[in-house]
Enzyme design. Structure first.
Site, PDB file in Angstrom:
ATOM      1  CD  GLU A   4      -0.539  11.210  -9.804  1.00 31.01           C
ATOM      2  OE1 GLU A   4       0.020  11.613  -8.793  1.00 31.01           O
ATOM      3  OE2 GLU A   4      -1.622  10.617  -9.792  1.00 31.01           O
ATOM      4  N   GLY A  51       0.467  12.455  -2.788  1.00 29.50           N
ATOM      5  CA  GLY A  51      -0.441  11.478  -2.190  1.00 29.50           C
ATOM      6  C   GLY A  51      -0.070  11.271  -0.740  1.00 29.50           C
ATOM      7  N   GLY A  52       0.660  10.191  -0.462  1.00 29.60           N
ATOM      8  CA  GLY A  52       0.995   9.786   0.908  1.00 29.60           C
ATOM      9  C   GLY A  52       1.527  10.900   1.798  1.00 29.60           C
ATOM     10  CG  HIS A 106      -5.655   8.883  -8.798  1.00 31.22           C
ATOM     11  ND1 HIS A 106      -5.309   7.624  -8.379  1.00 31.22           N
ATOM     12  CD2 HIS A 106      -4.722   9.736  -8.286  1.00 31.22           C
ATOM     13  CE1 HIS A 106      -4.212   7.719  -7.635  1.00 31.22           C
ATOM     14  NE2 HIS A 106      -3.829   8.978  -7.564  1.00 31.22           N
ATOM     15  CE  LYS A 108      -3.160   8.229  -3.007  1.00 31.10           C
ATOM     16  NZ  LYS A 108      -2.397   7.173  -3.625  1.00 31.10           N
ATOM     17  CB  SER A 144       7.230   8.071  -4.685  1.00 30.52           C
ATOM     18  OG  SER A 144       6.540   6.844  -4.637  1.00 30.52           O
ATOM     19  CG  ASN A 152      -5.435  11.985  -4.148  1.00 32.92           C
ATOM     20  OD1 ASN A 152      -6.507  11.977  -3.527  1.00 32.92           O
ATOM     21  ND2 ASN A 152      -5.074  11.012  -4.968  1.00 32.92           N
ATOM     22  N   GLY A 157       3.162   5.627  -4.709  1.00 34.78           N
ATOM     23  CA  GLY A 157       3.232   4.894  -3.442  1.00 34.78           C
ATOM     24  C   GLY A 157       4.364   3.876  -3.356  1.00 34.78           C
TER      25      GLY A 157
HETATM   26  C1  PEP Z   1      -1.151   9.748  -5.964  1.00 37.77           C
HETATM   27  O1  PEP Z   1      -1.791   8.783  -5.548  1.00 37.77           O
HETATM   28  O2  PEP Z   1      -1.648  10.556  -6.769  1.00 37.77           O
HETATM   29  C2  PEP Z   1       0.223   9.921  -5.505  1.00 37.77           C
HETATM   30  C3  PEP Z   1       0.990  10.801  -6.097  1.00 37.77           C
HETATM   31  O3  PEP Z   1       0.575   9.124  -4.441  1.00 37.77           O
HETATM   32  P1  PEP Z   1       2.020   9.064  -3.722  1.00 37.77           P
HETATM   33  O4  PEP Z   1       2.501  10.482  -3.571  1.00 37.77           O
HETATM   34  O5  PEP Z   1       1.729   8.424  -2.407  1.00 37.77           O
HETATM   35  O6  PEP Z   1       2.895   8.264  -4.611  1.00 37.77           O
END
Ligand code: PEP
Length: 230
Positions: A152, A213-214, A88, A10, A193, A8, A158
């Site tokens: 999640e 995500g990140g 999300h 974003k 994360s 993702n 994050g």
């Molecule tokens: C997300 O936003 O779906 C996510 C998993 O972010 P991160 O991996 O940065 O925690």
């Protein structure tokens, strides 16, 4: 079984970045991993993928053409999108309700797009019942079709903090159980994360795949995760 990795992005990246993403994915994707890339809508037409799949980050809840600013299922399909994130936590934080999530799931499924429905409790220590309710409501308008959930926990997104393997496995089995009561056999991903350092622990959970995500933006680390999945 194919394990899944959903990236993702974003509201990140530019055309140069996505051409680098394509190189990494086309190099490291092997047949045992299903990679689904979810860039911002505007970059979708530029994603020429040999071996991965395209996902959207969101979808309109209706197919009403009086929906300024929304993107409908047939538009996504025209550009090769097969999956879409729904619900999300960053969309829920902007007011998306369980009812809207259910409508988006219906829109996706009725147009042969696979929804990846994000569920998860707000705070560490919140009851798992919150997740069960999100699952039940998300499935309330559909009776068949391929559906994927992503567990999640909002507090893990994050933040660099994660649930234990035991907590993740409990949430996954709860989601599968609740979904099966309404006649759906679903896959469940874990997201929150995940990074190159903790990935070797996360792979020990019962998750059918991972929502990243990140780390999707840090291409060397992202590539190391793809390599570790082989
Ligand atoms: C997300 O936003 O779906 C996510 C998993 O972010 P991160 O991996 O940065 O925690």
């Amino acid at each position: 079984m194919h394990k899944m990795v959903v990236a993702n992005y974003k509201m990140n990246g530019d055309r140069k970045f996505y051409s680098r993403v394509l190189k990494v994915v086309n190099k490291y994707n092997k047949k045992d991993t299903k990679i689904i890339l979810c860039p911002p809508f505007v970059y979708i037409p530029f994603m020429k993928l040999k071996s991965a799949n395209l996902g959207a980050q969101d979808i309109s809840s209706t197919v009403n053409n009086k929906s300024t600013g929304q993107i409908g299922p047939s538009m996504l399909k025209e550009f090769g999108v097969k999956y879409t994130l729904v619900g999300h936590s960053e969309r829920r934080a902007e007011g998306e309700t369980d009812e809207t999530v259910a409508m988006k799931v219906k829109t996706a499924v009725s147009h042969d797009l696979v929804p990846i429905i994000c569920v998860g409790e707000e705070k560490k220590g919140d009851k798992i019942d919150i997740v069960s309710t999100q699952v039940e409501k998300a499935l309330s308008l559909v009776d068949k079709g391929e559906i994927i959930f992503a567990y999640e926990p909002v507090w893990a997104i994050g933040s660099g903090i994660q649930p234990t393997t035991k907590q993740i496995n409990k949430a996954i089995s709860t989601i599968k159980k609740v979904a099966s009561k309404s006649g759906h056999e679903v896959k469940v991903l874990y997201g929150g994360s995940v990074n190159g350092n903790n990935f070797s622990e996360i792979v020990k959970t019962d998750a059918d795949g991972y929502l990243l995500g990140g780390v999707s933006n840090r291409l060397d680390e992202f590539a190391s995760i793809l390599k570790e999945m082989q």
